[in-house]
Design a protein around this motif. Structure first.
Motif, PDB file in Angstrom:
ATOM      1  N   ARG A 172      -3.797 -31.701 -23.618  1.00  0.00           N
ATOM      2  CA  ARG A 172      -2.637 -31.687 -22.723  1.00  0.00           C
ATOM      3  C   ARG A 172      -2.979 -30.973 -21.408  1.00  0.00           C
ATOM      4  O   ARG A 172      -2.549 -31.382 -20.338  1.00  0.00           O
ATOM      5  N   PHE A 173      -3.781 -29.898 -21.513  1.00  0.00           N
ATOM      6  CA  PHE A 173      -4.189 -29.189 -20.299  1.00  0.00           C
ATOM      7  C   PHE A 173      -4.984 -30.144 -19.390  1.00  0.00           C
ATOM      8  O   PHE A 173      -4.736 -30.239 -18.184  1.00  0.00           O
ATOM      9  N   TYR A 174      -5.935 -30.848 -20.011  1.00  0.00           N
ATOM     10  CA  TYR A 174      -6.730 -31.803 -19.230  1.00  0.00           C
ATOM     11  C   TYR A 174      -5.840 -32.905 -18.645  1.00  0.00           C
ATOM     12  O   TYR A 174      -5.899 -33.218 -17.448  1.00  0.00           O
ATOM     13  N   PHE A 175      -5.002 -33.485 -19.497  1.00  0.00           N
ATOM     14  CA  PHE A 175      -4.233 -34.675 -19.140  1.00  0.00           C
ATOM     15  C   PHE A 175      -3.177 -34.386 -18.063  1.00  0.00           C
ATOM     16  O   PHE A 175      -2.964 -35.186 -17.158  1.00  0.00           O
ATOM     17  N   PHE A 176      -2.529 -33.218 -18.195  1.00  0.00           N
ATOM     18  CA  PHE A 176      -1.424 -32.923 -17.269  1.00  0.00           C
ATOM     19  C   PHE A 176      -1.870 -32.137 -16.035  1.00  0.00           C
ATOM     20  O   PHE A 176      -1.218 -32.193 -15.000  1.00  0.00           O
ATOM     21  N   ARG A 177      -2.969 -31.381 -16.159  1.00  0.00           N
ATOM     22  CA  ARG A 177      -3.383 -30.525 -15.020  1.00  0.00           C
ATOM     23  C   ARG A 177      -4.617 -31.052 -14.295  1.00  0.00           C
ATOM     24  O   ARG A 177      -4.653 -31.083 -13.071  1.00  0.00           O
ATOM     25  N   ILE A 178      -5.661 -31.391 -15.074  1.00  0.00           N
ATOM     26  CA  ILE A 178      -6.947 -31.725 -14.452  1.00  0.00           C
ATOM     27  C   ILE A 178      -6.999 -33.186 -14.001  1.00  0.00           C
ATOM     28  O   ILE A 178      -7.384 -33.491 -12.877  1.00  0.00           O
ATOM     29  N   LEU A 179      -6.624 -34.076 -14.925  1.00  0.00           N
ATOM     30  CA  LEU A 179      -6.728 -35.517 -14.633  1.00  0.00           C
ATOM     31  C   LEU A 179      -5.986 -35.937 -13.353  1.00  0.00           C
ATOM     32  O   LEU A 179      -6.566 -36.667 -12.539  1.00  0.00           O
ATOM     33  N   PRO A 180      -4.746 -35.468 -13.113  1.00  0.00           N
ATOM     34  CA  PRO A 180      -4.081 -35.885 -11.871  1.00  0.00           C
ATOM     35  C   PRO A 180      -4.845 -35.447 -10.616  1.00  0.00           C
ATOM     36  O   PRO A 180      -4.932 -36.196  -9.636  1.00  0.00           O
ATOM     37  N   LEU A 181      -5.449 -34.249 -10.676  1.00  0.00           N
ATOM     38  CA  LEU A 181      -6.191 -33.767  -9.504  1.00  0.00           C
ATOM     39  C   LEU A 181      -7.421 -34.633  -9.264  1.00  0.00           C
ATOM     40  O   LEU A 181      -7.681 -35.076  -8.142  1.00  0.00           O
ATOM     41  N   LEU A 182      -8.194 -34.889 -10.347  1.00  0.00           N
ATOM     42  CA  LEU A 182      -9.395 -35.719 -10.210  1.00  0.00           C
ATOM     43  C   LEU A 182      -9.024 -37.127  -9.769  1.00  0.00           C
ATOM     44  O   LEU A 182      -9.632 -37.691  -8.861  1.00  0.00           O
ATOM     45  N   GLY A 183      -7.989 -37.694 -10.430  1.00  0.00           N
ATOM     46  CA  GLY A 183      -7.574 -39.070 -10.132  1.00  0.00           C
ATOM     47  C   GLY A 183      -7.109 -39.217  -8.694  1.00  0.00           C
ATOM     48  O   GLY A 183      -7.502 -40.160  -8.005  1.00  0.00           O
ATOM     49  N   ASN A 184      -6.316 -38.269  -8.240  1.00  0.00           N
ATOM     50  CA  ASN A 184      -5.811 -38.354  -6.867  1.00  0.00           C
ATOM     51  C   ASN A 184      -6.949 -38.196  -5.862  1.00  0.00           C
ATOM     52  O   ASN A 184      -7.012 -38.898  -4.859  1.00  0.00           O
ATOM     53  N   ALA A 185      -7.882 -37.265  -6.162  1.00  0.00           N
ATOM     54  CA  ALA A 185      -8.991 -37.020  -5.231  1.00  0.00           C
ATOM     55  C   ALA A 185      -9.891 -38.254  -5.129  1.00  0.00           C
ATOM     56  O   ALA A 185     -10.254 -38.673  -4.029  1.00  0.00           O
ATOM     57  N   VAL A 186     -10.236 -38.842  -6.266  1.00  0.00           N
ATOM     58  CA  VAL A 186     -11.179 -39.982  -6.237  1.00  0.00           C
ATOM     59  C   VAL A 186     -10.497 -41.254  -5.739  1.00  0.00           C
ATOM     60  O   VAL A 186     -11.090 -42.026  -4.983  1.00  0.00           O
ATOM     61  N   SER A 187      -9.244 -41.491  -6.147  1.00  0.00           N
ATOM     62  CA  SER A 187      -8.584 -42.744  -5.723  1.00  0.00           C
ATOM     63  C   SER A 187      -8.109 -42.646  -4.278  1.00  0.00           C
ATOM     64  O   SER A 187      -7.947 -43.653  -3.601  1.00  0.00           O
ATOM     65  N   ILE A 224      -5.443 -39.909 -28.932  1.00  0.00           N
ATOM     66  CA  ILE A 224      -5.301 -40.023 -27.468  1.00  0.00           C
ATOM     67  C   ILE A 224      -4.797 -41.433 -27.140  1.00  0.00           C
ATOM     68  O   ILE A 224      -4.007 -41.639 -26.226  1.00  0.00           O
ATOM     69  N   ALA A 225      -5.306 -42.388 -27.910  1.00  0.00           N
ATOM     70  CA  ALA A 225      -4.835 -43.769 -27.757  1.00  0.00           C
ATOM     71  C   ALA A 225      -4.422 -44.269 -29.136  1.00  0.00           C
ATOM     72  O   ALA A 225      -4.832 -43.714 -30.157  1.00  0.00           O
ATOM     73  N   VAL A 226      -3.594 -45.291 -29.142  1.00  0.00           N
ATOM     74  CA  VAL A 226      -3.144 -45.869 -30.416  1.00  0.00           C
ATOM     75  C   VAL A 226      -3.258 -47.391 -30.299  1.00  0.00           C
ATOM     76  O   VAL A 226      -2.910 -47.971 -29.264  1.00  0.00           O
ATOM     77  N   PHE A 286      -6.826 -29.132 -30.510  1.00  0.00           N
ATOM     78  CA  PHE A 286      -7.297 -30.226 -29.663  1.00  0.00           C
ATOM     79  C   PHE A 286      -6.159 -30.731 -28.772  1.00  0.00           C
ATOM     80  O   PHE A 286      -6.353 -30.995 -27.580  1.00  0.00           O
ATOM     81  N   GLY A 287      -4.942 -30.831 -29.357  1.00  0.00           N
ATOM     82  CA  GLY A 287      -3.779 -31.309 -28.617  1.00  0.00           C
ATOM     83  C   GLY A 287      -3.501 -30.442 -27.389  1.00  0.00           C
ATOM     84  O   GLY A 287      -3.231 -30.948 -26.313  1.00  0.00           O
ATOM     85  N   PRO A 338       0.079 -39.369 -16.808  1.00  0.00           N
ATOM     86  CA  PRO A 338       0.603 -38.504 -17.874  1.00  0.00           C
ATOM     87  C   PRO A 338       2.124 -38.510 -17.959  1.00  0.00           C
ATOM     88  O   PRO A 338       2.678 -38.462 -19.061  1.00  0.00           O
ATOM     89  N   GLU A 339       2.794 -38.613 -16.818  1.00  0.00           N
ATOM     90  CA  GLU A 339       4.272 -38.609 -16.855  1.00  0.00           C
ATOM     91  C   GLU A 339       4.809 -39.822 -17.605  1.00  0.00           C
ATOM     92  O   GLU A 339       5.755 -39.725 -18.384  1.00  0.00           O
ATOM     93  N   SER A 340       4.170 -40.972 -17.374  1.00  0.00           N
ATOM     94  CA  SER A 340       4.659 -42.198 -18.029  1.00  0.00           C
ATOM     95  C   SER A 340       4.341 -42.181 -19.524  1.00  0.00           C
ATOM     96  O   SER A 340       5.103 -42.705 -20.325  1.00  0.00           O
ATOM     97  N   VAL A 341       3.232 -41.545 -19.900  1.00  0.00           N
ATOM     98  CA  VAL A 341       2.902 -41.442 -21.339  1.00  0.00           C
ATOM     99  C   VAL A 341       3.913 -40.527 -22.024  1.00  0.00           C
ATOM    100  O   VAL A 341       4.416 -40.822 -23.110  1.00  0.00           O
ATOM    101  N   LEU A 342       4.242 -39.420 -21.354  1.00  0.00           N
ATOM    102  CA  LEU A 342       5.200 -38.457 -21.919  1.00  0.00           C
ATOM    103  C   LEU A 342       6.588 -39.088 -22.086  1.00  0.00           C
ATOM    104  O   LEU A 342       7.286 -38.840 -23.073  1.00  0.00           O
TER     105      LEU A 342
END
Ligand code: SAM
Length: 236
Positions: free
Chosen positions: A171-186, A229-231, A166-167, A196-200
């Motif tokens: 990580r694939f979603y969080f580091f690769r997919i999410l930035p693309l979706l987030g940048n496109a929509v925002s 994913i969250a704590v 699962f990890g 993801p960089e700040s979480v890492l």
């Protein structure tokens, strides 16, 4: 650059970044997390309510943003929310106007210099703010200062799940997919690369627990949510 300049630079960059994504922030939060973020805030409020019993505690939400955690906590008691980013607060204030529950008051303030007397609140809460603070120890120190003795701290923060298969998927979603979706929509280049960089770059749960304890909190516990994913950090 000197330490203070670096901290000031980070604070300014964080405030400007949230200002630029504010109009799409709520949509992206719910969309990118498949609505699980709502559940995390709900769990956070329930955990605190269970600890306090029936009392109507005075609650402070630090880094309230658009008000989702403050609104969730309005089931528990009257809430004061503060944030240093006006565009986020403006959206929060609109949502608060239409809401039921206990009073929610949102104001502009810096979490590193809270405009409240010592021991003002029974509960201090915060969601996904700690890693954004330019001075984590100072922010935690302010939370402790405004909390009455034996008051409760509850903070949500992201983490990187350690479960093997699962990890890796996450990580694939969080580091690769999410930035693309987030940048496109925002429409804001880089904003969702920062997440993801700040979480890492942020301390892992066990280390953060020690840091919270080192700021003077006792009985610090952390509860992983959604496979880590969250704590949720709880302390007194
Ligand atoms: C990821 S958002 C979280 C917003 C909200 N808590 C939520 O659950 O959606 C982080 C928020 O922390 C705020 N923030 C970061 N550093 C802050 C500081 N020093 N003082 C006040 N707010 C701060 C940002 O402006 C932003 O609104």
């Amino acid at each position: 650059m000197q330490g203070d300049d670096l901290a000031g630079g980070k604070a300014r960059a964080v405030r400007e970044m949230f200002g630029s994504i504010a109009p799409r922030y709520d949509f992206l939060n719910h969309f990118l997390s498949a609505n699980i973020d709502r559940r995390w805030r709900h769990v956070c409020a329930n955990e605190v309510r269970d600890r306090l019993g029936d009392a109507q505690p005075r609650i402070l939400d630090v880094g309230c943003g658009t008000g989702d955690l403050a609104l969730e906590f309005s089931r528990v008691g009257p809430v004061t929310g503060c944030d240093f980013c006006y565009p986020m607060l403006e959206i929060g204030r609109r949502k608060v106007r239409d809401a039921s529950g206990n009073a929610v008051h949102l104001l502009a303030a810096d979490g590193l210099v809270l405009p409240f007397r010592n021991a003002t609140f029974d509960v201090v809460v915060s969601a996904f703010v700690l890693r954004n603070l330019s001075d984590l120890a100072k922010g935690l120190g302010e939370m402790r200062r405004v909390l009455r003795p034996k008051g409760v701290l509850a903070a949500l923060e992201f983490a990187i799940p350690r479960i093997r298969f699962f990890g890796a998927l996450y990580r694939f979603y969080f580091f690769r997919i999410l930035p693309l979706l987030g940048n496109a929509v925002s429409g804001v280049a880089g904003a969702y690369k920062y997440l993801p960089e700040s979480v890492l770059a942020f301390p892992a749960p066990d280390e953060l627990k020690e840091i919270i304890a080192g700021t003077g909190f006792t009985t610090v516990k952390c509860k992983p949510l959604s496979a880590g994913i969250a704590v949720l950090y709880l302390a007194q």
